[in-house]
Motif scaffolding. Structure first.
Motif, PDB file in Angstrom:
ATOM      1  N   ALA A 165       0.830  -1.212   0.000  1.00  0.00           N
ATOM      2  CA  ALA A 165       0.000   0.000   0.000  1.00  0.00           C
ATOM      3  C   ALA A 165       0.864   1.262   0.000  1.00  0.00           C
ATOM      4  N   LEU A 166       2.003   1.225   0.675  1.00  0.00           N
ATOM      5  CA  LEU A 166       2.935   2.359   0.639  1.00  0.00           C
ATOM      6  C   LEU A 166       3.429   2.593  -0.789  1.00  0.00           C
ATOM      7  N   THR A 167       3.696   1.502  -1.489  1.00  0.00           N
ATOM      8  CA  THR A 167       4.125   1.607  -2.885  1.00  0.00           C
ATOM      9  C   THR A 167       3.020   2.212  -3.745  1.00  0.00           C
ATOM     10  N   VAL A 168       1.803   1.731  -3.558  1.00  0.00           N
ATOM     11  CA  VAL A 168       0.666   2.244  -4.330  1.00  0.00           C
ATOM     12  C   VAL A 168       0.494   3.738  -4.091  1.00  0.00           C
ATOM     13  N   ARG A 169       0.605   4.144  -2.834  1.00  0.00           N
ATOM     14  CA  ARG A 169       0.464   5.576  -2.508  1.00  0.00           C
ATOM     15  C   ARG A 169       1.561   6.394  -3.183  1.00  0.00           C
ATOM     16  N   PHE A 170       2.762   5.863  -3.232  1.00  0.00           N
ATOM     17  CA  PHE A 170       3.892   6.530  -3.887  1.00  0.00           C
ATOM     18  C   PHE A 170       3.623   6.707  -5.382  1.00  0.00           C
ATOM     19  N   LEU A 171       3.047   5.690  -5.997  1.00  0.00           N
ATOM     20  CA  LEU A 171       2.837   5.695  -7.445  1.00  0.00           C
ATOM     21  C   LEU A 171       1.641   6.538  -7.877  1.00  0.00           C
ATOM     22  N   ALA A 172       0.642   6.663  -7.004  1.00  0.00           N
ATOM     23  CA  ALA A 172      -0.646   7.239  -7.395  1.00  0.00           C
ATOM     24  C   ALA A 172      -0.555   8.713  -7.757  1.00  0.00           C
ATOM     25  N   ARG A 173      -1.175   9.060  -8.877  1.00  0.00           N
ATOM     26  CA  ARG A 173      -1.242  10.453  -9.318  1.00  0.00           C
ATOM     27  C   ARG A 173      -2.108  11.267  -8.367  1.00  0.00           C
ATOM     28  N   GLU A 174      -3.197  10.665  -7.917  1.00  0.00           N
ATOM     29  CA  GLU A 174      -4.071  11.275  -6.914  1.00  0.00           C
ATOM     30  C   GLU A 174      -4.470  10.204  -5.917  1.00  0.00           C
ATOM     31  N   TRP A 175      -4.647  10.592  -4.662  1.00  0.00           N
ATOM     32  CA  TRP A 175      -5.089   9.630  -3.658  1.00  0.00           C
ATOM     33  C   TRP A 175      -6.544   9.932  -3.314  1.00  0.00           C
ATOM     34  N   SER A 176      -7.412   9.656  -4.305  1.00  0.00           N
ATOM     35  CA  SER A 176      -8.836   9.913  -4.140  1.00  0.00           C
ATOM     36  C   SER A 176      -9.608   8.900  -4.964  1.00  0.00           C
TER      37      SER A 176
END
Length: 236
Positions: A165-176
């Motif tokens: 999940a930390l990786t996904v958050r790093f990659l995400a253009r927006e966290w919404s």
């Protein structure tokens, strides 16, 4: 047994061993051919048959039908400005590339496979080495780049899921919920952890159950922050 007596295996054991070695040699030959083609900028149909599963590394490839279903949902409404990150799910990456090769009218989003298995280096610039134990050790240019992400954490543990999940958050253009099209495929027993980790982007349990080409003993579910023609959210 005399020193010069040769140990003889049962005939059926010898046959199985020969079949295993023949299959292994065939996969190795296919892999070398794929590597050679990749080095020549080959563009064609890929197959997960080129890459044997390593169960000790928790590698379990999806069936073609499952991989293509997931890939199509990542491609839905994508544009040339979209970017799709595939985290520890190489069979989905293969499905994505094959669909894009088959359907030339589709926009061509950026694809990126994050994977620990270095055999996938043959994919060229689309491949980035990734170890979930070091979730943020990634190229800086990948930060905040992706509007579509799928992950399949290799282990059914809170530690592995949290680091992924930390990786996904790093990659995400927006966290919404509206800014990220997200899918996670993992075991049923990780449901509470997944819902907690991705609560802010609206992830829920779906009724879609990914299938694996060689079967899997654990009940495996799909979680996402959107509904579609391939799945609806499960009733609470």
């Amino acid at each position: 047994m005399d020193d010069d007596e040769v140990l003889q295996l049962p005939a059926d054991t010898l046959r199985l061993l020969q079949e295993f070695n023949t299959e292994k040699d065939a996969r190795a030959k296919q892999f070398e051919e794929l590597k050679s083609k990749a080095e020549s900028d080959f563009e064609g149909k890929l197959s997960m048959d080129f890459f044997g599963e390593d169960w000790n590394a928790s590698q379990f490839w999806y069936t073609d039908e499952t991989a293509r279903t997931l890939a199509r949902q990542l491609l839905k409404d994508a544009t040339k400005d979209s970017a799709i990150a595939v985290v520890s799910a190489p069979s989905v990456y293969v499905a994505l590339t094959n669909i894009l090769a088959e359907e030339s009218e589709l926009p061509r989003p950026k694809l990126c496979l994050l994977e620990i298995d270095t055999r996938f280096e043959v994919l060229g610039s689309d491949f980035d080495y990734y170890d979930f134990e070091q979730p943020l050790r990634l190229p800086a240019e990948l930060k905040g780049k992706f509007d579509r992400i799928i992950c399949d954490p290799p282990f059914l543990s809170d530690d592995c899921q949290t680091k992924t999940a930390l990786t996904v958050r790093f990659l995400a253009r927006e966290w919404s919920e509206s800014g990220l099209r997200f899918i996670s495929c993992t075991g049923e027993r990780m449901e509470a952890t997944i819902i907690k980790l991705y609560a802010k982007i609206g992830v829920k349990t779906t009724g879609f159950e990914p299938k694996h080409s060689k079967g899997l003993s654990n009940e495996f579910w799909c979680y996402s922050n959107f509904q579609c023609e391939d799945w609806r959210w499960r009733a609470d």
